[in-house]
Scaffold this motif. Sequence first.
Motif, mmCIF file in Angstrom:
data_model
loop_
_atom_site.group_PDB
_atom_site.id
_atom_site.type_symbol
_atom_site.label_atom_id
_atom_site.label_comp_id
_atom_site.label_asym_id
_atom_site.label_seq_id
_atom_site.Cartn_x
_atom_site.Cartn_y
_atom_site.Cartn_z
ATOM 1 N N PRO A 641 0.804 -1.238 0.000
ATOM 2 C CA PRO A 641 0.000 0.000 0.000
ATOM 3 C C PRO A 641 0.830 1.278 0.000
ATOM 4 O O PRO A 641 0.633 2.170 0.829
ATOM 5 C CB PRO A 641 -0.812 -0.145 1.289
ATOM 6 C CG PRO A 641 0.096 -0.890 2.210
ATOM 7 C CD PRO A 641 0.833 -1.862 1.337
ATOM 8 N N VAL A 642 1.787 1.366 -0.915
ATOM 9 C CA VAL A 642 2.625 2.559 -1.038
ATOM 10 C C VAL A 642 2.698 2.981 -2.499
ATOM 11 O O VAL A 642 2.585 2.155 -3.400
ATOM 12 C CB VAL A 642 4.044 2.309 -0.487
ATOM 13 C CG1 VAL A 642 4.034 2.213 1.026
ATOM 14 C CG2 VAL A 642 4.668 1.053 -1.098
ATOM 15 N N TYR A 643 2.946 4.276 -2.714
ATOM 16 C CA TYR A 643 2.955 4.784 -4.083
ATOM 17 C C TYR A 643 3.623 6.144 -4.133
ATOM 18 O O TYR A 643 3.772 6.840 -3.118
ATOM 19 C CB TYR A 643 1.520 4.902 -4.615
ATOM 20 C CG TYR A 643 0.627 5.819 -3.793
ATOM 21 C CD1 TYR A 643 0.484 7.174 -4.111
ATOM 22 C CD2 TYR A 643 -0.072 5.333 -2.687
ATOM 23 C CE1 TYR A 643 -0.325 8.007 -3.356
ATOM 24 C CE2 TYR A 643 -0.891 6.158 -1.931
ATOM 25 C CZ TYR A 643 -1.011 7.491 -2.271
ATOM 26 O OH TYR A 643 -1.813 8.333 -1.517
ATOM 27 N N TYR A 644 4.056 6.512 -5.328
ATOM 28 C CA TYR A 644 4.456 7.880 -5.622
ATOM 29 C C TYR A 644 3.277 8.588 -6.283
ATOM 30 O O TYR A 644 2.445 7.965 -6.955
ATOM 31 C CB TYR A 644 5.661 7.911 -6.569
ATOM 32 C CG TYR A 644 6.973 7.511 -5.932
ATOM 33 C CD1 TYR A 644 7.395 8.078 -4.736
ATOM 34 C CD2 TYR A 644 7.809 6.579 -6.542
ATOM 35 C CE1 TYR A 644 8.601 7.719 -4.151
ATOM 36 C CE2 TYR A 644 9.020 6.214 -5.977
ATOM 37 C CZ TYR A 644 9.413 6.782 -4.768
ATOM 38 O OH TYR A 644 10.615 6.420 -4.210
ATOM 39 N N THR A 645 3.228 9.900 -6.128
ATOM 40 C CA THR A 645 2.176 10.679 -6.771
ATOM 41 C C THR A 645 2.322 10.597 -8.284
ATOM 42 O O THR A 645 3.425 10.709 -8.816
ATOM 43 C CB THR A 645 2.254 12.150 -6.322
ATOM 44 O OG1 THR A 645 2.152 12.207 -4.907
ATOM 45 C CG2 THR A 645 1.127 12.958 -6.941
ATOM 46 N N ASN A 646 1.210 10.407 -8.963
ATOM 47 C CA ASN A 646 1.242 10.245 -10.410
ATOM 48 C C ASN A 646 1.607 11.554 -11.104
ATOM 49 O O ASN A 646 1.162 12.634 -10.707
ATOM 50 C CB ASN A 646 -0.127 9.765 -10.898
ATOM 51 C CG ASN A 646 -0.062 9.193 -12.297
ATOM 52 O OD1 ASN A 646 0.987 9.169 -12.919
ATOM 53 N ND2 ASN A 646 -1.181 8.730 -12.808
ATOM 54 N N GLY A 647 2.417 11.444 -12.144
ATOM 55 C CA GLY A 647 2.725 12.574 -13.010
ATOM 56 C C GLY A 647 3.208 13.801 -12.271
ATOM 57 O O GLY A 647 4.107 13.746 -11.422
ATOM 58 N N THR A 648 2.596 14.925 -12.609
ATOM 59 C CA THR A 648 2.922 16.212 -11.987
ATOM 60 C C THR A 648 1.831 16.639 -11.011
ATOM 61 O O THR A 648 1.678 17.821 -10.717
ATOM 62 C CB THR A 648 3.096 17.289 -13.075
ATOM 63 O OG1 THR A 648 1.905 17.331 -13.883
ATOM 64 C CG2 THR A 648 4.279 16.985 -13.976
ATOM 65 N N HIS A 649 1.069 15.679 -10.524
ATOM 66 C CA HIS A 649 -0.058 15.989 -9.650
ATOM 67 C C HIS A 649 0.382 16.409 -8.254
ATOM 68 O O HIS A 649 1.441 16.014 -7.768
ATOM 69 C CB HIS A 649 -0.976 14.773 -9.509
ATOM 70 C CG HIS A 649 -1.675 14.398 -10.773
ATOM 71 N ND1 HIS A 649 -2.460 13.278 -10.888
ATOM 72 C CD2 HIS A 649 -1.706 14.984 -11.997
ATOM 73 C CE1 HIS A 649 -2.941 13.190 -12.118
ATOM 74 N NE2 HIS A 649 -2.493 14.212 -12.796
#
Length: 775
Positions: A641-649
């Motif tokens: 359950p981890v992630y980087y923010t998508n694109g330039t959002h």
Amino acid sequence: MIEIKDSQQEPIDISIHSKKVVQSTLDGNTISPIPKVRTTDGHVIEWNREAIISQLIKDTTLGESFSGKPSITKEEATEIAISVENQIRSMRISFLSGALIREMVNRELLERGHIEWRNVSTRIGTPVVDACEIDLGTGFEANENANLQGNAETSHKKKADKISKEQYLLLLPPKISDLHLNGDIHIHDLEYLGTRPFCQDWDLRYFFYYGLMPDGNGTKASVAGPAMKAEVAILHAVKALGSAQTNFAGGQGFYNFLTFLAPYLEGKEYKEIEQLMQMFVYEMTQMMVARGGQLVFSSVQLSPGVPKLWKDKSVVYKGKVWDGIQSPHRREYGEFEREVRLSFKALMNVMLQGDYWGKPFSFPKPEISIEPDFMQEDELFNKSHPELPTYDDLYTMSFKLASKFGTPYFDNQLPEYRGAGNGISCYQCCAYQFSATPGSDAKFDEKLDFNNGMHFSMGSWQVVSLNCPRAAYRSNGDDKTLFANLRALMDESIKLFKIKRSWMTKVMDANRMPFVTQRPKDPRTNQKGEIAVDLNALVYTIGVVGINEMVQYHTGKQMHESKDSFKLAIRAMIEMGQYAKKLSEEHGMEIALARTPAETTCQRFAVSDLLHTDYREKAELVIKGDVQLALKNLGKTRDLPVYYTNGTHVPPGAGVSLTERIRIEQAFFSIVAGGNILHIWMGESAPDPKGLKDFAMNIAKNTQVGYFAFTKDMTICQNDFHVMSGLHDTCENCGSNNVEQLSRVTGYIQAVGGWNAAKKQELIDRQRYSISNMV
């Protein structure tokens, strides 16, 4: 004769060209014969050393054609075959398979320092336990694609995916493979890297002129001539998108859908048009025929009237260009304003009703085009046709649909950078932008007129995303180093694109993309017509992931927390945008910088950085989601359950106002020319459609946002089929916990049950905006 030794080191003479191993007796000891071989193609045969020799030559010749590395000589292949033969005899085994022989050959190749030969000689596949887990819906990439349904076709797709990914990683130069495996870059749709382009937006006129050849060559499927009736035109449109999925990895769509369809609707009453639109939507959402038994990932660009660009262009339908030469008289698209307005209304009404249970339609994604042509009413036409809806009426209907289901996507062509007055522009798939202008296409005017079958092809060859946070981890706070690291990843992407095109040339030469390369029978000349897709017009897409976390690590602040961080993000994207143009000129290919959907990539990069000890402590500072839970389960699963923010959002969970989110994100749209999206998470709220339209039109007219969507969360009870607003664990109507939650995963609405752990965490984290926040 060549001398080799048995397990007792006694010399034995064996003929190099013998088909069977000779049994020999030494000091009274009998050497057991080599058992028969169980081959991978399903036979049991006698041992034959020549098979190893010929296979090694075949394998390494393949490697030579793909990588340029020299193939093995027959002499060295013979030495390896004899060595392997000796090892097998010394093992005194009673079972021998082709797989075991390959493993032994590969060991020999590695020991001799030939990793390039080993990579093309090795087997690809999966352990039995992994294959069984795939059959049960667990294990390998179980939630990699939320559009996949759990069924037998999905199991076959996943097994094929696993094999194909291994194949292409082995064939790629080791550095590029390692960049993907290490998480520096992500090669999207890797399983299709060597067999098909990515996505495509189709010119519907092509099929209305030539008819439909679903297999691309007419030998496997029936060939249909041009549609003469509206029902057939609808079915041809549906089947064209379905057939295209066999040749493309990503989404398929139609730009300017209603204008091109309108001539078939001439004179029909509204109810009949609505029935046709209903047929189109249900056909698109009931064909479980795409890869792995999923729905066709489809979209249609919808304008509320006939765009000015097309008003005076000759109509193409019923196998003719109605220019007064091929046809009895000239017909122009501007004559069909009535039909376009009614079909827009009909399509909105069908989608507003939902399906039989009352849930929204996921496909085709309606891309509502907000164009300069429709910002003012055609008062003369409206006075002449008071019974027809106005542009304002039709746009209001689309926002009613957005309020109820969150279904539409809004393609804002008002900003100057979109170039609406100069050419064609559309969004497709999960937010990729494509365009064609007189400046970029020397045959633009001929394609507008469909001269000799010429038409527009807009799509992408391949997508590669960059792990932008990792570029910051390696930069130690130095701006120049950061930009250099990003450029270096773009350089590696170019290498991958060139390899892709080289491989695809081989595929095309073998006629393995028949739908793409089809040349149907021209109904006028009876000769071969224009090729379906102008492959030279397809772009190569480089995507960014985690720009927010990149600047957060680099400066200590996120984009929405610091002006300096925001400015750094802008600088980085401008640098990359300029470098993309430079690369395009240097390499003769159009490079498009984009925000990729990254349904899995945002998670994959974050997990990869936690796995690598060089980056773990740095990544822990910026990764979004439940980092501690991820670290606890890091050795058990990669679905974390981890992630980087998508694109330039701005991060989904950032506690900022919607106005501030729009202010920050809109700045990137003119830089990210390959596609971007602004997500507005409504949760369970249902704003007044007119108020929502006013709010959205304010975005369209006064910001640089080129593409946006309002997402509505919903829950479906699978016990009593009750549809609820918001995310619920139980049915408010019957109390059952047999429910399925729905929301937008990236660029499409889908059941939450099929999402990966990172997207589910993001769903929890999302900052939702109520009616008062928006309108």
